[in-house]
Motif scaffolding. Structure first.
Motif, PDB file in Angstrom:
ATOM      1  N   ARG A 130       0.840  -1.213   0.000  1.00 19.22           N
ATOM      2  CA  ARG A 130       0.000   0.000   0.000  1.00 19.22           C
ATOM      3  C   ARG A 130       0.864   1.247   0.000  1.00 19.22           C
ATOM      4  NH1 ARG A 130      -2.886  -2.779   3.836  1.00 19.22           N
ATOM      5  NH2 ARG A 130      -1.908  -1.602   5.499  1.00 19.22           N
ATOM      6  N   TRP A 131       1.889   1.252   0.865  1.00 24.14           N
ATOM      7  CA  TRP A 131       2.765   2.417   0.951  1.00 24.14           C
ATOM      8  C   TRP A 131       3.499   2.636  -0.374  1.00 24.14           C
ATOM      9  CZ3 TRP A 131       5.486   1.917   6.378  1.00 24.14           C
ATOM     10  CH2 TRP A 131       4.550   2.131   7.374  1.00 24.14           C
ATOM     11  N   ALA A 132       3.980   1.582  -0.990  1.00 20.61           N
ATOM     12  CA  ALA A 132       4.690   1.711  -2.269  1.00 20.61           C
ATOM     13  C   ALA A 132       3.757   2.260  -3.348  1.00 20.61           C
ATOM     14  CB  ALA A 132       5.259   0.354  -2.696  1.00 20.61           C
ATOM     15  N   TYR A 133       2.531   1.772  -3.385  1.00 21.14           N
ATOM     16  CA  TYR A 133       1.562   2.275  -4.365  1.00 21.14           C
ATOM     17  C   TYR A 133       1.281   3.757  -4.127  1.00 21.14           C
ATOM     18  CZ  TYR A 133      -2.845   3.208  -6.677  1.00 21.14           C
ATOM     19  OH  TYR A 133      -3.827   3.780  -7.432  1.00 21.14           O
ATOM     20  N   ASN A 134       1.016   4.127  -2.878  1.00 19.48           N
ATOM     21  CA  ASN A 134       0.710   5.528  -2.557  1.00 19.48           C
ATOM     22  C   ASN A 134       1.901   6.438  -2.848  1.00 19.48           C
ATOM     23  OD1 ASN A 134      -1.935   5.023  -1.756  1.00 19.48           O
ATOM     24  ND2 ASN A 134      -1.319   4.583   0.338  1.00 19.48           N
ATOM     25  N   ALA A 135       3.114   5.971  -2.578  1.00 17.85           N
ATOM     26  CA  ALA A 135       4.307   6.779  -2.871  1.00 17.85           C
ATOM     27  C   ALA A 135       4.456   6.969  -4.374  1.00 17.85           C
ATOM     28  CB  ALA A 135       5.544   6.103  -2.289  1.00 17.85           C
ATOM     29  N   ARG A 136       4.222   5.905  -5.142  1.00 20.40           N
ATOM     30  CA  ARG A 136       4.357   5.995  -6.595  1.00 20.40           C
ATOM     31  C   ARG A 136       3.306   6.939  -7.179  1.00 20.40           C
ATOM     32  NH1 ARG A 136       3.806   0.783  -8.083  1.00 20.40           N
ATOM     33  NH2 ARG A 136       1.654   1.070  -8.689  1.00 20.40           N
ATOM     34  N   THR A 137       2.074   6.894  -6.690  1.00 15.02           N
ATOM     35  CA  THR A 137       1.030   7.770  -7.227  1.00 15.02           C
ATOM     36  C   THR A 137       1.279   9.233  -6.886  1.00 15.02           C
ATOM     37  OG1 THR A 137      -0.402   7.426  -5.293  1.00 15.02           O
ATOM     38  CG2 THR A 137      -0.743   5.977  -7.203  1.00 15.02           C
ATOM     39  N   ARG A 138       2.089   9.488  -5.872  1.00 11.10           N
ATOM     40  CA  ARG A 138       2.397  10.863  -5.493  1.00 11.10           C
ATOM     41  C   ARG A 138       3.756  11.320  -6.025  1.00 11.10           C
ATOM     42  NH1 ARG A 138      -1.201   8.799  -2.504  1.00 11.10           N
ATOM     43  NH2 ARG A 138      -2.747   9.954  -1.326  1.00 11.10           N
ATOM     44  N   GLY A 139       4.347  10.516  -6.884  1.00  9.18           N
ATOM     45  CA  GLY A 139       5.582  10.911  -7.543  1.00  9.18           C
ATOM     46  C   GLY A 139       6.838  10.748  -6.713  1.00  9.18           C
ATOM     47  N   LEU A 140       6.801   9.941  -5.659  1.00 12.57           N
ATOM     48  CA  LEU A 140       7.992   9.720  -4.840  1.00 12.57           C
ATOM     49  C   LEU A 140       8.728   8.502  -5.378  1.00 12.57           C
ATOM     50  CD1 LEU A 140       6.481  10.222  -1.278  1.00 12.57           C
ATOM     51  CD2 LEU A 140       7.793  11.857  -2.624  1.00 12.57           C
ATOM     52  N   GLY A 141       9.979   8.694  -5.764  1.00 14.82           N
ATOM     53  CA  GLY A 141      10.768   7.602  -6.318  1.00 14.82           C
ATOM     54  C   GLY A 141      11.577   6.894  -5.250  1.00 14.82           C
ATOM     55  N   LYS A 142      12.287   5.827  -5.670  1.00 16.34           N
ATOM     56  CA  LYS A 142      13.103   5.049  -4.747  1.00 16.34           C
ATOM     57  C   LYS A 142      14.202   5.891  -4.120  1.00 16.34           C
ATOM     58  CE  LYS A 142      12.644   0.384  -6.578  1.00 16.34           C
ATOM     59  NZ  LYS A 142      13.359  -0.749  -7.197  1.00 16.34           N
ATOM     60  N   ASP A 143      14.774   6.822  -4.909  1.00 11.29           N
ATOM     61  CA  ASP A 143      15.864   7.644  -4.382  1.00 11.29           C
ATOM     62  C   ASP A 143      15.404   8.484  -3.194  1.00 11.29           C
ATOM     63  OD1 ASP A 143      14.237   8.970  -6.202  1.00 11.29           O
ATOM     64  OD2 ASP A 143      15.769  10.473  -6.654  1.00 11.29           O
ATOM     65  N   ILE A 144      14.205   8.995  -3.238  1.00 10.08           N
ATOM     66  CA  ILE A 144      13.673   9.786  -2.119  1.00 10.08           C
ATOM     67  C   ILE A 144      13.321   8.880  -0.947  1.00 10.08           C
ATOM     68  CG2 ILE A 144      11.756  11.241  -1.371  1.00 10.08           C
ATOM     69  CD1 ILE A 144      11.702  12.418  -4.190  1.00 10.08           C
ATOM     70  N   LEU A 145      12.680   7.758  -1.228  1.00 14.01           N
ATOM     71  CA  LEU A 145      12.245   6.865  -0.166  1.00 14.01           C
ATOM     72  C   LEU A 145      13.397   6.159   0.539  1.00 14.01           C
ATOM     73  CD1 LEU A 145       9.142   5.281  -1.909  1.00 14.01           C
ATOM     74  CD2 LEU A 145       9.156   7.016  -0.117  1.00 14.01           C
ATOM     75  N   ASN A 146      14.531   5.970  -0.146  1.00 10.03           N
ATOM     76  CA  ASN A 146      15.668   5.269   0.444  1.00 10.03           C
ATOM     77  C   ASN A 146      16.670   6.195   1.114  1.00 10.03           C
ATOM     78  OD1 ASN A 146      14.905   2.633  -0.103  1.00 10.03           O
ATOM     79  ND2 ASN A 146      15.716   2.737  -2.187  1.00 10.03           N
ATOM     80  N   ARG A 147      16.371   7.479   1.190  1.00  8.32           N
ATOM     81  CA  ARG A 147      17.279   8.390   1.881  1.00  8.32           C
ATOM     82  C   ARG A 147      17.405   7.986   3.343  1.00  8.32           C
ATOM     83  NH1 ARG A 147      15.056  14.263   0.013  1.00  8.32           N
ATOM     84  NH2 ARG A 147      15.641  14.109  -2.176  1.00  8.32           N
TER      85      ARG A 147
END
Length: 171
Positions: A130-147
């Protein structure tokens, strides 16, 4: 109002009823211990019996509502209740020695723990999806999420701060 001797205090309320001393809030460690009690549970399981078992083990009385508020306890309780209902029809093997009985109990507890951990793992995987889907729909990429998380500067709160208040004139 009588609650079968569950009171820890002899204090009386405004109406003369016995008042129970409030138990401490449940920490993550407490929740893990309580879930561990469920892992080893055998026989009939009800909230009342579960609350009594917790009181005997932890020397603290919690209500069904307080326990039900914690998701891990709620899910572990329902999972254990289902697993006990499923094994009620199967015959229990008779132990020929106390050591064998202890081994049967340990095996049953570990099987319950494994089933609970599998269910918790599945819930966490679903939450991550769910979190991955919501992050993707809001334009958050792996680089931002893995900081990495920012470092905590604990010295900052220990410094004395001087606040200068303006002077009132003519007061």
């Amino acid at each position: 109002m009588i609650f079968h001797g569950l009171f820890r205090s002899n204090r009386r309320g405004k109406r003369g009823d016995m008042v129970q001393k409030r138990s401490k809030n449940l920490s993550d460690t407490d929740v893990a211990e309580i879930v561990g009690i469920l892992d080893g549970w055998s026989g009939k399981l009800s909230w009342e019996l579960f609350v009594q078992a917790i009181e005997r083990k932890k020397f603290a009385l919690y209500t069904r509502q307080a326990l039900h508020k914690h998701e891990r306890v709620r899910h572990a309780f329902s999972l254990r209740k289902r697993s006990l209902a499923g094994t009620a029809h199967s015959g229990k093997a008779e132990a020929s020695s106390p050591e064998l009985e202890a081994a049967f109990q340990r095996t049953a507890r570990l099987e319950g723990e494994i089933a609970r951990l599998k269910a918790e793992n599945q819930q966490l995987l679903e939450q991550f999806a769910r979190w991955a889907y919501n992050a993707r729909t809001r334009g958050l990429g792996k680089d931002i999420l893995n900081r990495s998380l920012p470092a905590v500067n604990r010295d900052q709160t220990r410094q004395k701060r001087l606040t200068v208040l303006p002077r009132r004139e003519g007061g």
